[in-house]
Design a protein around this motif. Structure first.
Motif, PDB file in Angstrom:
ATOM      1  N   LYS A 281       0.835  -1.207   0.000  1.00 16.15           N
ATOM      2  CA  LYS A 281       0.000   0.000   0.000  1.00 16.15           C
ATOM      3  C   LYS A 281       0.874   1.263   0.000  1.00 16.15           C
ATOM      4  CE  LYS A 281      -3.714   2.221   2.697  1.00 16.15           C
ATOM      5  NZ  LYS A 281      -3.022   3.486   3.063  1.00 16.15           N
ATOM      6  N   LEU A 282       1.864   1.300   0.863  1.00 15.37           N
ATOM      7  CA  LEU A 282       2.709   2.486   0.978  1.00 15.37           C
ATOM      8  C   LEU A 282       3.489   2.744  -0.308  1.00 15.37           C
ATOM      9  CD1 LEU A 282       4.041   1.985   4.616  1.00 15.37           C
ATOM     10  CD2 LEU A 282       2.521   3.812   3.829  1.00 15.37           C
ATOM     11  N   ILE A 283       4.017   1.687  -0.905  1.00 17.66           N
ATOM     12  CA  ILE A 283       4.786   1.859  -2.139  1.00 17.66           C
ATOM     13  C   ILE A 283       3.873   2.244  -3.300  1.00 17.66           C
ATOM     14  CG2 ILE A 283       6.113   0.613  -3.897  1.00 17.66           C
ATOM     15  CD1 ILE A 283       7.562  -0.817  -1.657  1.00 17.66           C
ATOM     16  N   THR A 284       2.743   1.584  -3.411  1.00 18.06           N
ATOM     17  CA  THR A 284       1.812   1.867  -4.511  1.00 18.06           C
ATOM     18  C   THR A 284       1.323   3.309  -4.456  1.00 18.06           C
ATOM     19  OG1 THR A 284       1.089  -0.446  -4.565  1.00 18.06           O
ATOM     20  CG2 THR A 284      -0.356   1.181  -5.592  1.00 18.06           C
ATOM     21  N   GLU A 285       0.968   3.779  -3.261  1.00 13.66           N
ATOM     22  CA  GLU A 285       0.435   5.135  -3.120  1.00 13.66           C
ATOM     23  C   GLU A 285       1.510   6.208  -3.291  1.00 13.66           C
ATOM     24  OE1 GLU A 285      -1.565   5.248   0.630  1.00 13.66           O
ATOM     25  OE2 GLU A 285      -3.320   4.129  -0.098  1.00 13.66           O
ATOM     26  N   SER A 286       2.774   5.845  -3.122  1.00 14.51           N
ATOM     27  CA  SER A 286       3.859   6.825  -3.214  1.00 14.51           C
ATOM     28  C   SER A 286       4.529   6.833  -4.577  1.00 14.51           C
ATOM     29  CB  SER A 286       4.910   6.534  -2.134  1.00 14.51           C
ATOM     30  OG  SER A 286       4.339   6.606  -0.848  1.00 14.51           O
ATOM     31  N   ASN A 287       4.193   5.858  -5.408  1.00 11.02           N
ATOM     32  CA  ASN A 287       4.825   5.724  -6.720  1.00 11.02           C
ATOM     33  C   ASN A 287       4.583   6.980  -7.579  1.00 11.02           C
ATOM     34  OD1 ASN A 287       6.015   4.785  -9.052  1.00 11.02           O
ATOM     35  ND2 ASN A 287       4.915   2.849  -9.072  1.00 11.02           N
TER      36      ASN A 287
ATOM     37  N   ILE B 193      14.106   1.564   0.246  1.00  9.35           N
ATOM     38  CA  ILE B 193      13.202   0.521   0.720  1.00  9.35           C
ATOM     39  C   ILE B 193      13.951  -0.475   1.602  1.00  9.35           C
ATOM     40  CG2 ILE B 193      11.504  -1.222   0.028  1.00  9.35           C
ATOM     41  CD1 ILE B 193      10.861   1.515  -1.121  1.00  9.35           C
ATOM     42  N   MET B 194      13.366  -0.799   2.737  1.00  9.46           N
ATOM     43  CA  MET B 194      13.865  -1.849   3.615  1.00  9.46           C
ATOM     44  C   MET B 194      12.885  -3.027   3.528  1.00  9.46           C
ATOM     45  SD  MET B 194      14.814  -1.484   7.675  1.00  9.46           S
ATOM     46  CE  MET B 194      16.147  -0.310   7.397  1.00  9.46           C
ATOM     47  N   PRO B 195      13.138  -3.999   2.638  1.00 13.40           N
ATOM     48  CA  PRO B 195      12.162  -5.074   2.413  1.00 13.40           C
ATOM     49  C   PRO B 195      12.162  -6.151   3.489  1.00 13.40           C
ATOM     50  CG  PRO B 195      14.058  -5.389   1.003  1.00 13.40           C
ATOM     51  CD  PRO B 195      14.294  -4.095   1.739  1.00 13.40           C
ATOM     52  N   THR B 196      13.209  -6.212   4.321  1.00 12.52           N
ATOM     53  CA  THR B 196      13.394  -7.234   5.359  1.00 12.52           C
ATOM     54  C   THR B 196      13.180  -8.626   4.770  1.00 12.52           C
ATOM     55  OG1 THR B 196      11.114  -7.044   6.171  1.00 12.52           O
ATOM     56  CG2 THR B 196      12.742  -5.632   7.177  1.00 12.52           C
ATOM     57  N   ASN B 197      12.459  -9.483   5.515  1.00 16.31           N
ATOM     58  CA  ASN B 197      12.262 -10.853   5.046  1.00 16.31           C
ATOM     59  C   ASN B 197      10.852 -11.088   4.500  1.00 16.31           C
ATOM     60  OD1 ASN B 197      10.859 -10.668   7.417  1.00 16.31           O
ATOM     61  ND2 ASN B 197      11.836 -12.386   8.451  1.00 16.31           N
ATOM     62  N   LEU B 198      10.161  -9.997   4.143  1.00 14.24           N
ATOM     63  CA  LEU B 198       8.823 -10.147   3.577  1.00 14.24           C
ATOM     64  C   LEU B 198       8.895 -10.865   2.229  1.00 14.24           C
ATOM     65  CD1 LEU B 198       7.227  -6.637   4.289  1.00 14.24           C
ATOM     66  CD2 LEU B 198       6.592  -8.812   5.356  1.00 14.24           C
ATOM     67  N   PRO B 199       7.967 -11.772   1.941  1.00 11.86           N
ATOM     68  CA  PRO B 199       7.993 -12.492   0.658  1.00 11.86           C
ATOM     69  C   PRO B 199       7.470 -11.629  -0.483  1.00 11.86           C
ATOM     70  CG  PRO B 199       6.070 -13.150   1.927  1.00 11.86           C
ATOM     71  CD  PRO B 199       6.854 -12.222   2.813  1.00 11.86           C
ATOM     72  N   ASN B 200       7.950 -11.891  -1.683  1.00 13.52           N
ATOM     73  CA  ASN B 200       7.425 -11.286  -2.917  1.00 13.52           C
ATOM     74  C   ASN B 200       7.496  -9.760  -2.940  1.00 13.52           C
ATOM     75  OD1 ASN B 200       6.670 -13.933  -3.792  1.00 13.52           O
ATOM     76  ND2 ASN B 200       4.826 -13.767  -2.516  1.00 13.52           N
ATOM     77  N   THR B 201       8.499  -9.202  -2.281  1.00 19.32           N
ATOM     78  CA  THR B 201       8.619  -7.737  -2.290  1.00 19.32           C
ATOM     79  C   THR B 201       9.140  -7.222  -3.636  1.00 19.32           C
ATOM     80  OG1 THR B 201      10.815  -7.953  -1.294  1.00 19.32           O
ATOM     81  CG2 THR B 201       8.964  -7.533   0.195  1.00 19.32           C
ATOM     82  N   ALA B 202       9.899  -8.062  -4.337  1.00 19.39           N
ATOM     83  CA  ALA B 202      10.511  -7.608  -5.591  1.00 19.39           C
ATOM     84  C   ALA B 202       9.462  -7.162  -6.605  1.00 19.39           C
ATOM     85  CB  ALA B 202      11.382  -8.718  -6.177  1.00 19.39           C
ATOM     86  N   GLU B 203       8.357  -7.882  -6.681  1.00 18.48           N
ATOM     87  CA  GLU B 203       7.338  -7.535  -7.679  1.00 18.48           C
ATOM     88  C   GLU B 203       6.708  -6.182  -7.390  1.00 18.48           C
ATOM     89  OE1 GLU B 203       3.420  -9.849  -5.894  1.00 18.48           O
ATOM     90  OE2 GLU B 203       4.864 -11.005  -7.083  1.00 18.48           O
ATOM     91  N   ILE B 204       6.651  -5.781  -6.128  1.00 18.56           N
ATOM     92  CA  ILE B 204       6.126  -4.460  -5.769  1.00 18.56           C
ATOM     93  C   ILE B 204       7.191  -3.390  -6.022  1.00 18.56           C
ATOM     94  CG2 ILE B 204       5.120  -3.041  -3.951  1.00 18.56           C
ATOM     95  CD1 ILE B 204       3.398  -5.417  -4.824  1.00 18.56           C
ATOM     96  N   ILE B 205       8.411  -3.658  -5.604  1.00 17.06           N
ATOM     97  CA  ILE B 205       9.494  -2.687  -5.757  1.00 17.06           C
ATOM     98  C   ILE B 205       9.762  -2.397  -7.235  1.00 17.06           C
ATOM     99  CG2 ILE B 205      11.965  -2.321  -5.378  1.00 17.06           C
ATOM    100  CD1 ILE B 205      11.644  -3.890  -2.756  1.00 17.06           C
ATOM    101  N   LYS B 206       9.621  -3.400  -8.076  1.00  9.90           N
ATOM    102  CA  LYS B 206       9.906  -3.227  -9.513  1.00  9.90           C
ATOM    103  C   LYS B 206       8.858  -2.390 -10.241  1.00  9.90           C
ATOM    104  CE  LYS B 206      12.843  -7.305 -10.001  1.00  9.90           C
ATOM    105  NZ  LYS B 206      13.002  -8.672 -10.552  1.00  9.90           N
ATOM    106  N   THR B 207       7.774  -2.007  -9.550  1.00 15.88           N
ATOM    107  CA  THR B 207       6.811  -1.081 -10.150  1.00 15.88           C
ATOM    108  C   THR B 207       7.302   0.364 -10.051  1.00 15.88           C
ATOM    109  OG1 THR B 207       5.542  -0.774  -8.100  1.00 15.88           O
ATOM    110  CG2 THR B 207       4.891  -2.609  -9.527  1.00 15.88           C
ATOM    111  N   LEU B 208       8.309   0.610  -9.213  1.00 18.90           N
ATOM    112  CA  LEU B 208       8.868   1.953  -9.047  1.00 18.90           C
ATOM    113  C   LEU B 208       9.845   2.261 -10.177  1.00 18.90           C
ATOM    114  CD1 LEU B 208       9.615   1.727  -5.215  1.00 18.90           C
ATOM    115  CD2 LEU B 208       7.794   3.081  -6.280  1.00 18.90           C
TER     116      LEU B 208
END
Length: 332
Positions: free
Chosen positions: A130-136, A144-159
């Motif tokens: 939500k935070l990344i999508t709304e800030s894009n 970005i600090m993705p830590t150990n959350l799964p599937n973060t790459a697909e969200i980060i790659k929208t930036l």
């Protein structure tokens, strides 16, 4: 249209001249807050420019927080503060003393005319997305600090690909992004290896690993060390409800567990470093004092903030591994 000035053969890109024109109009109070800007089409026609050129100028101003867009209506003045040259989105996992050290060091090093907006996802994937999508599209840089959350790459790659920096933990799916990170698997292995002569007097090594916030590399590095040097070991999710046995050493990433272990040792009348050992994670001033000194595996969080600021300011790429060390004290 008199607020826009475009000249040929200046050696300055046309989109940059549009940016300068709007900044100057705001400074000279020709534009007020919430006032509508000339439309993209009007500027294109007036100066025989491509739509992409004008859009590039407006997008830069938008990322810096100077203008905003209303779909179907146009662009408007959002802020009269035109000295802000970079607007940075900073997404941490949580607020603690170590993240505060990174943040303070980063802010001291990033310089003036930079606005940093900090957010926290609290290890919640939905909040992260939500935070990344709304800030894009609203910032010049994204940390970005993705830590150990799964599937973060697909969200980060929208930036925007050239505007993203990864902090603290990275993985193979994010290897294309510049990063300042900790190699947790290597860090714990090297630290235990450095302290091996002290660990040899203990019968068993125990890693307290809840696995919710802790990086998986920490667990793998611990297992590899114990296997390579034939240490008896155990990995437990929590300490509560457990007794300390003589000859055990606890490796403790979480300070809440550290308190529980120390309190339990007092109830059992066990002496730290003689009856059992402790290795904590992440250096604090208190760990120099508690129990006559707690041995700690720690990275330099202030250095992490400084390196990150330098990467952002100079547009550096690559992935930089932040140094980690074992600080030996009386608990081992």
């Amino acid at each position: 249209m008199n607020i826009i000035s475009i000249q040929n053969n200046l050696g300055i890109p046309k989109y940059r001249q549009i940016v300068y024109s709007i900044e100057k109009a705001i400074e000279e109070k020709k534009l007020k807050k919430d006032e509508k800007l000339p439309s993209i089409n009007k500027i294109c026609i007036a100066f025989t420019l491509s739509r992409d050129t004008v859009l590039q100028a407006y997008e830069e101003l938008k990322k810096r927080g100077i203008i905003y867009a209303i779909p179907g209506k146009g662009y408007y003045v959002k802020s009269l503060e035109v000295t802000i040259k970079q607007r940075i989105f900073l997404l941490f996992d949580e607020l603690n003393i170590f993240k505060e050290d990174i943040y303070n060091s980063f802010m001291e090093s990033i310089g003036k005319n930079v606005q940093v907006d900090i957010f926290f996802h609290h290890f919640n994937y939905q909040m992260f997305r939500k935070l990344i999508t709304e800030s894009n599209g609203n910032y010049t840089k994204y940390i970005i600090m993705p830590t150990n959350l799964p599937n973060t790459a697909e969200i980060i790659k929208t930036l925007p690909v050239n505007e993203v920096f990864i902090l603290d933990q990275t993985n193979l799916a994010l290897e294309s992004f510049p990063a300042v990170f900790q190699n947790h698997q290597k860090d714990i292995y090297d630290a235990l290896q450095k302290g091996k002569s002290h660990l040899n007097k203990y019968k068993k090594l125990i890693l307290i690993f809840p696995g919710f916030r802790e990086p998986e590399g920490m667990k793998k590095g611990f297992e590899n060390f114990c296997a390579d040097y034939s240490f008896e070991y155990e990995i437990i999710p929590q300490f509560k409800g457990r007794d300390i046995n003589t000859g055990e050493t606890y490796i403790i990433p979480n300070d809440r567990d550290l308190v529980d272990v120390i309190e339990k040792s007092k109830l059992q009348n066990l002496k730290l470093s003689e009856d059992f050992g402790i290795i904590s994670y992440n250096e604090t001033a208190l760990k120099k004092i508690v129990g006559n000194g707690i041995t700690t595996i720690s990275t330099d969080f202030e250095a992490m903030g400084r390196i990150l600021a330098e990467m952002v300011l100079k547009g550096k790429k690559g992935q930089i591994e932040n140094k980690c060390t074992l600080i030996l004290r009386n608990s081992l």
